[in-house]
Design an enzyme around this catalytic site. Sequence first.
Site, mmCIF file in Angstrom:
data_model
loop_
_atom_site.group_PDB
_atom_site.id
_atom_site.type_symbol
_atom_site.label_atom_id
_atom_site.label_comp_id
_atom_site.label_asym_id
_atom_site.label_seq_id
_atom_site.Cartn_x
_atom_site.Cartn_y
_atom_site.Cartn_z
ATOM 1 N N ASP A 384 0.985 -1.083 0.094
ATOM 2 C CA ASP A 384 -0.026 0.062 -0.017
ATOM 3 C C ASP A 384 0.932 1.130 0.082
ATOM 4 O O ASP A 384 0.673 1.993 0.715
ATOM 5 C CB ASP A 384 -1.003 -0.093 1.162
ATOM 6 C CG ASP A 384 -2.011 1.129 1.110
ATOM 7 O OD1 ASP A 384 -1.989 1.686 -0.068
ATOM 8 O OD2 ASP A 384 -2.679 1.505 2.198
ATOM 9 N N PHE A 385 2.033 1.287 -0.885
ATOM 10 C CA PHE A 385 3.015 2.477 -0.980
ATOM 11 C C PHE A 385 1.937 3.608 -1.594
ATOM 12 O O PHE A 385 1.338 3.502 -2.433
ATOM 13 C CB PHE A 385 3.956 2.138 -1.890
ATOM 14 C CG PHE A 385 5.060 1.227 -1.349
ATOM 15 C CD1 PHE A 385 4.709 0.582 -0.065
ATOM 16 C CD2 PHE A 385 6.165 0.828 -2.146
ATOM 17 C CE1 PHE A 385 5.601 -0.137 0.438
ATOM 18 C CE2 PHE A 385 7.070 0.134 -1.609
ATOM 19 C CZ PHE A 385 7.004 -0.486 -0.319
ATOM 20 N N GLU A 386 2.154 4.741 -0.820
ATOM 21 C CA GLU A 386 1.507 5.885 -1.258
ATOM 22 C C GLU A 386 2.662 7.202 -1.320
ATOM 23 O O GLU A 386 3.821 6.937 -1.095
ATOM 24 C CB GLU A 386 0.484 6.387 -0.302
ATOM 25 C CG GLU A 386 -0.825 5.451 -0.547
ATOM 26 C CD GLU A 386 -1.715 5.429 0.440
ATOM 27 O OE1 GLU A 386 -2.107 6.575 0.923
ATOM 28 O OE2 GLU A 386 -2.670 4.556 0.648
ATOM 29 N N GLY A 387 2.191 8.286 -1.479
ATOM 30 C CA GLY A 387 2.920 9.567 -1.548
ATOM 31 C C GLY A 387 4.250 9.163 -2.467
ATOM 32 O O GLY A 387 3.967 8.798 -3.584
ATOM 33 N N GLN A 475 -7.409 2.023 -5.255
ATOM 34 C CA GLN A 475 -8.320 2.596 -4.405
ATOM 35 C C GLN A 475 -9.201 3.876 -5.173
ATOM 36 O O GLN A 475 -8.524 4.809 -5.980
ATOM 37 C CB GLN A 475 -7.467 3.676 -3.561
ATOM 38 C CG GLN A 475 -6.797 2.621 -2.552
ATOM 39 C CD GLN A 475 -5.848 3.735 -1.729
ATOM 40 O OE1 GLN A 475 -6.107 4.788 -1.104
ATOM 41 N NE2 GLN A 475 -4.600 3.088 -1.275
#
Length: 600
Positions: A384-387, A475
Amino acid sequence: MDRTRPLTLLLSGALAVGGLAALTPAAQAADSELARNGGFEAGLDGWSCTAGSGAVVTSPVRSGTKALQATPAGSDNARCSQTITVKPGSTYTLSGWVRGSYVYLGATGTGTTDVSTWTQSAPDWQKLSTSFTTGASTTSVTVYTHGWYGTPAYQADDLSLYGPGGDPVQAPAAPTGLTAGTPTSTSVPLSWPAVAGATSYKVYKAGALLGTTTGTSYTATGLTPSTAYSFQVSAANSAGESAKSAAVTATTTSGGGGGGGGLPARALVGYLHASFANGSGYTRMADVPDSWDVINLAFGEPTSVTSGDIRFRLCPVAECPNVESEADFKAAIKAKQAAGKKVLISIGGQNGQVQLATTAARDAFVSSVSKIIDTYGLDGLDIDFEGHSLSLQTGDTDFRNPTSPVIVHLVQAVRTLKARYGPEFVLTMAPETFFVQLGYQFYGSGPWGGQDPRAGAYLPVIHALRDDLTLLHVQDYNSGPVMGLDNQYHSMGGADFHIAMTDMLLTGFPVAGDTDRFFPGLRPDQVAIGLPASTQAGNGHTAPAEVNKALDCLTKKQNCGTYQTHGTWSSLRGLMTWSINWDRFNHWEFSRNFDAYPWN
């Protein structure tokens, strides 16, 4: 080109081949306009622009109804070019009209001295012109126009190459000898001998274009296990495309197609706030209802952004007074697994940026994630890597061959974990639409033509791991409008948004508008739709009735709205939500709706 040539250009072409005496019927017949679609009335036909930088506009134009507009970026000069057949030892005049700052016009591959001319500032249409003589063995040259790095867009119109025409290029012959290598459960490698005169090859599956390559091999991916497929290939160059080759048939093997055996045909995936508290309240593992088939523990977080060292701990009692003991938590996980559920560690989240920029960070990631999995007896990993965890870099022009270390090292790390735990290892990913579908929407500047180096940055990870991937649940929330394959923007919160975004994942799509870099679709059993469980859980909450419309359209081709899908996917895996805690806060509305939906 049908456009009438200005008298001054005719004179310059005549003078270039021997003065006024050259104005004879024979000379006029020998010299001709060679540039294809120099006025851009046929769009970009005949022209290729770097990084998707070129577009056709209707204003401003110098003549006709259209002109070229190209936008440079910090790492791209918006070069638009065309390769043209010429005669050896002949003189040519290159000219064109341009507007903008720092606009260039030139030719390469002349066999003598390559030429260029430019203007520093052309607030209105300004003519650029130069000439060259080809070498003794030169049969083609490339003419181009470009701007300068980071400057505003420039315009070009009426681009012309005037001189003796070369021998016409012939379309290549159809390839022979197409063979299929050893298939996997989801891919088939193809190869064929080179064809004389071909500059690219087009690969077809069951008559439909699958992809384009400049080499003599291609791997068809995203296939269904235990299924027979028919493939053909054609050769192409500037003169056109050959007939298709004889077909070759290959059958994929049986297999897990991503592992994680034991998932039901319809799966409900949810995130459990196990390490932190928020307004939704703490939910103990033992209290998670049986509706949930995959439970992602949120979150394993890094000790620093670049360390690769991931830690997980249960929510502290000070934050979550009702938190269970470590022993009870482990016992509840075993009970869920005994009931056929999968429990994964989710890495990242909104605040957990992970950048595996070095091999040391990669190895620390493998070691620390393995320790978490072993400590709690988990079934796999959710990414769930974000940013800024994933981003492209200048050299990333093809999602199939990424150069960014944070992408390369992540793929290597996941493959190592998969090899360590075997085929039943469950691998899921939860990227935002920004990191996936916007690889299609954005073009015009930056890597792949993306307006942001993070746009589409998950695509090389998904593609590299597609044979290991159990589930992708993008998402479909916390984003702005996103363009679908219908070239229309779709907004969050309604059935059309989920239909359009999911259709892209299943159908496949060109990356940054380039059909040569086509991202192949995933299998429907690898895809779940990601939604917020309540209005408090994220922007883009979708009412149950709209969720059901999306499922009706995607799995049954019923109740479709303005977006029409490219297929019907009855084996779509299911739904994912953020989160189990927020669904409990919302009286289990999301999971109850999933359980009640008539899938068949």
